[in-house]
Design a protein around this motif. Structure first.
Motif, PDB file in Angstrom:
ATOM      1  N   GLY A  25     -58.326   0.565   2.641  1.00  0.00           N
ATOM      2  CA  GLY A  25     -58.129   1.755   1.689  1.00  0.00           C
ATOM      3  C   GLY A  25     -57.949   3.070   2.349  1.00  0.00           C
ATOM      4  O   GLY A  25     -57.894   3.116   3.624  1.00  0.00           O
ATOM      5  N   PRO A  26     -57.558   4.170   1.729  1.00  0.00           N
ATOM      6  CA  PRO A  26     -57.785   4.468   0.219  1.00  0.00           C
ATOM      7  C   PRO A  26     -56.689   3.865  -0.792  1.00  0.00           C
ATOM      8  O   PRO A  26     -56.779   3.394  -1.822  1.00  0.00           O
ATOM      9  CB  PRO A  26     -57.970   5.887   0.075  1.00  0.00           C
ATOM     10  CG  PRO A  26     -57.318   6.458   1.303  1.00  0.00           C
ATOM     11  CD  PRO A  26     -57.486   5.497   2.314  1.00  0.00           C
ATOM     12  N   ALA A  27     -55.344   3.890  -0.178  1.00  0.00           N
ATOM     13  CA  ALA A  27     -54.160   3.321  -1.005  1.00  0.00           C
ATOM     14  C   ALA A  27     -54.111   1.785  -0.872  1.00  0.00           C
ATOM     15  O   ALA A  27     -53.888   1.362   0.174  1.00  0.00           O
ATOM     16  CB  ALA A  27     -52.881   4.092  -0.381  1.00  0.00           C
ATOM     17  N   ALA A  54     -49.440   1.589  -6.957  1.00  0.00           N
ATOM     18  CA  ALA A  54     -50.410   1.503  -5.954  1.00  0.00           C
ATOM     19  C   ALA A  54     -51.807   2.022  -6.551  1.00  0.00           C
ATOM     20  O   ALA A  54     -51.853   2.712  -7.712  1.00  0.00           O
ATOM     21  CB  ALA A  54     -50.248   2.452  -4.926  1.00  0.00           C
ATOM     22  N   TYR A  55     -52.918   1.689  -6.194  1.00  0.00           N
ATOM     23  CA  TYR A  55     -54.285   2.096  -6.699  1.00  0.00           C
ATOM     24  C   TYR A  55     -54.818   2.935  -5.657  1.00  0.00           C
ATOM     25  O   TYR A  55     -54.909   2.496  -4.331  1.00  0.00           O
ATOM     26  CB  TYR A  55     -55.235   0.857  -6.981  1.00  0.00           C
ATOM     27  CG  TYR A  55     -56.681   1.434  -7.328  1.00  0.00           C
ATOM     28  CD1 TYR A  55     -56.883   1.890  -8.516  1.00  0.00           C
ATOM     29  CD2 TYR A  55     -57.536   1.190  -6.562  1.00  0.00           C
ATOM     30  CE1 TYR A  55     -58.094   2.360  -8.830  1.00  0.00           C
ATOM     31  CE2 TYR A  55     -58.896   1.625  -6.793  1.00  0.00           C
ATOM     32  CZ  TYR A  55     -59.135   2.308  -7.976  1.00  0.00           C
ATOM     33  OH  TYR A  55     -60.435   2.728  -8.266  1.00  0.00           O
ATOM     34  N   GLN A  56     -55.255   4.143  -5.849  1.00  0.00           N
ATOM     35  CA  GLN A  56     -56.148   4.880  -4.737  1.00  0.00           C
ATOM     36  C   GLN A  56     -57.370   5.093  -4.905  1.00  0.00           C
ATOM     37  O   GLN A  56     -58.167   5.438  -6.076  1.00  0.00           O
ATOM     38  CB  GLN A  56     -55.487   6.520  -5.254  1.00  0.00           C
ATOM     39  CG  GLN A  56     -55.903   7.263  -3.918  1.00  0.00           C
ATOM     40  CD  GLN A  56     -55.135   7.042  -2.684  1.00  0.00           C
ATOM     41  OE1 GLN A  56     -53.778   6.606  -2.770  1.00  0.00           O
ATOM     42  NE2 GLN A  56     -55.535   7.709  -1.541  1.00  0.00           N
TER      43      GLN A  56
END
Length: 531
Positions: A310-312, A323-325
């Protein structure tokens, strides 16, 4: 559970269905499909629900009721006799009670008062055959299930009506789940309820002769707006409100060699996810921590923190989101969680929390939170404790531990998950074992990095343990008082003891003194009232 959903985007695996504003018609070809329909409805019923089964003699009312009751009982061999002569047949099941009524021999509607239906619905579910015999004695909001003969000896059409209630939405939801199973090649799977977590998410075990899987049913959270900028509690503390988090974090964990369940099928927009079943093994035995398994959980944490996830995080292409942050476990989130201690726990003890007390509490916590945020953040799974760690006997290394329930993961202090497992809110971890777990983490980190600051970690651990205890005490009281889940109150003494352990650290002395003063004032007031 029937054919097309009426939405035009997929076909359902069992029979076919037509939708009208006031009814859902489901066509089945045989008894096996009737049983699947009963199972699908069993997954959505809840205490207070009444299902009224109508149809000619031989239509299959008792067959349908028997399949539904067995699904609720999770017992395919349960004896479910027809209550034709007794009128009422009760079942004391683990989740809730069920009563099966057959009113065919009821002579007058007034006799309904003697059958105890109203009392039964206070805590359970009722199935009523021949409901027309009851006159106007049945409660409002029942689901009417009319069974009509169709083509073939076992063909039937089930007409489901729940006008003016949430029944249509519930039925459509369970039909969508059956359609998702069909897309995964499990359209004929047996569905059974699985005890879930404290959130609105619901879980099922779905199984065929070849495999089993876990179905997560997590519709988008409808969180009430908060008072601060109109944001909800879920927004402020970064609780996942869709399925993107669990897919992205799970994929990232698997890429790093950790045992998170694989995704078998998903409808992320609808909040439906079918995952690999990692089993039922536990890191506790008879409600007692198994030290070696807790040690393995600590070893996994070390490698998880070294992995720098993470974070991306990427999302599957079909999600359309790119994408999820992973959100930061920021000061506002940590403080809001800690304040649940003031919002719910202290009032449950009879303490009237004043604005001055809130200001004092915040002043004590602000420097503590600032301290833990000075460290480089790592992926925090957040509920890293016994309910969410699956022991996989016969495997080695990190494959021994299955990871679940990480959708609320954040980027935060390495000490948080260490506190979560070492002070397990669901199981009492003795002080000696707690110290061993913390020192195991310290020793392993030191071995891998000569500059590791052990004292810094111990201080951050105490802070995070106290913050988590504040949050958990508040959450458990809230679950009991607001959400009607009193079983969580049994954990309060354990978590309050954990808080006491954390407050022994010198960094927390001012907070410890403040809590002692609050409790002393409460005790003094109680003594005064008794006089």
């Amino acid at each position: 559970m029937g054919g097309g959903t009426g939405k035009g985007h997929h076909a359902s695996p069992v029979g076919s269905a037509d939708r009208y504003p006031d009814e859902i018609r489901v066509h089945v070809d045989d008894i096996a499909q009737t049983q699947r329909l009963a199972e699908d409805l069993a997954m959505i019923v809840a205490p207070g629900d009444c299902l009224c089964l109508s149809g000619d003699l031989g239509a299959g009312k008792s067959t349908f009721a028997r399949a539904l009751i067995r699904a609720l009982a999770d017992d395919e061999t349960l004896d479910v006799p027809s209550p034709t002569f007794t009128l009422v047949q009760p079942y004391a099941l683990d989740r809730f009670d069920v009563v099966h009524l057959d009113l065919y021999r009821l002579e007058e509607p007034e006799e309904m008062e003697e059958l105890g239906l109203e009392d039964a619905l206070e805590t359970g579910v009722a199935l009523v055959e021949w409901p027309e015999k009851a006159g106007g004695s049945l409660p409002q909001g029942c689901l009417a299930v009319t069974i009509e003969h169709a083509d073939g000896p076992e063909g039937r059409t089930f007409v489901l009506r729940g006008t003016g209630t949430d029944w249509p939405a519930r039925i459509n939801r369970t039909r969508d789940i059956r359609a998702l199973l069909a897309r995964a090649g499990m359209g004929d799977a047996v569905r059974r309820y699985l005890q879930g977590d404290a959130s609105p998410r619901r879980y099922e075990v779905v199984s065929t002769a070849e495999r089993s899987a876990i179905l997560m049913n997590a519709p988008t959270l409808d969180s009430p707006a908060g008072t601060e900028g109109g944001e909800s509690y879920a927004d402020i503390v970064h609780l996942a409100q869709d399925m993107h988090a669990i897919v992205a974090v799970g994929d990232a964990l698997r890429r790093e060699g950790f045992s998170a369940p694989a995704t078998l099928a998903a409808d992320l927009a609808a909040g439906l996810l079918l995952q690999e079943d990692l089993g039922r093994g536990a890191i506790v035995d008879g409600g007692v921590p198994v030290p070696d398994r807790y040690a393995a959980a600590v070893d996994l944490l070390v490698d998880l923190h070294d992995a720098r996830i993470g974070p991306a995080l990427p999302l599957p292409d079909e999600s359309g989101s790119g994408a999820y942050q992973v959100p930061a476990y920021d000061a506002r989130a940590l403080m809001t969680e800690a304040e649940l201690f003031l919002d719910w726990y202290l009032p449950s003890l009879g303490v009237s929390v004043t604005p001055a007390m809130r200001a004092e509490f915040a002043a004590l916590w602000e420097p503590l939170i600032a301290r833990v945020q000075e460290q480089t953040p790592v992926l925090v799974l957040r509920d890293y404790h016994s309910p969410n760690l699956i022991w996989r006997e016969g495997r080695s290394g990190h494959a021994r531990l299955g990871l679940v329930d990480y959708q609320d993961a954040v980027m935060g202090s390495p000490a948080y998950d260490l506190a979560s497992i070492s002070m397990d809110a669901r199981v009492t971890v003795p002080p000696a074992l707690e110290r061993q777990l913390v020192e195991r983490y310290v020793a392993t980190r030191r071995a891998g990095y000569s500059g590791f600051d052990a004292d810094r970690l111990r201080g951050d651990y105490a802070i995070m343990a106290a913050q988590r205890a504040h949050k958990v005490l508040g959450v458990f009281v809230r679950l009991a008082h607001r959400d009607g889940k009193p079983a969580y109150l049994a954990h309060l003494p354990r978590v309050r003891d954990y808080l006491g352990r954390a407050l022994e650290h010198p960094l927390l002395t001012p907070l410890a003194k403040w809590i002692v003063a609050i409790e002393a004032a409460r005790d003094a007031m109680g003594e005064q009232e008794r006089r």
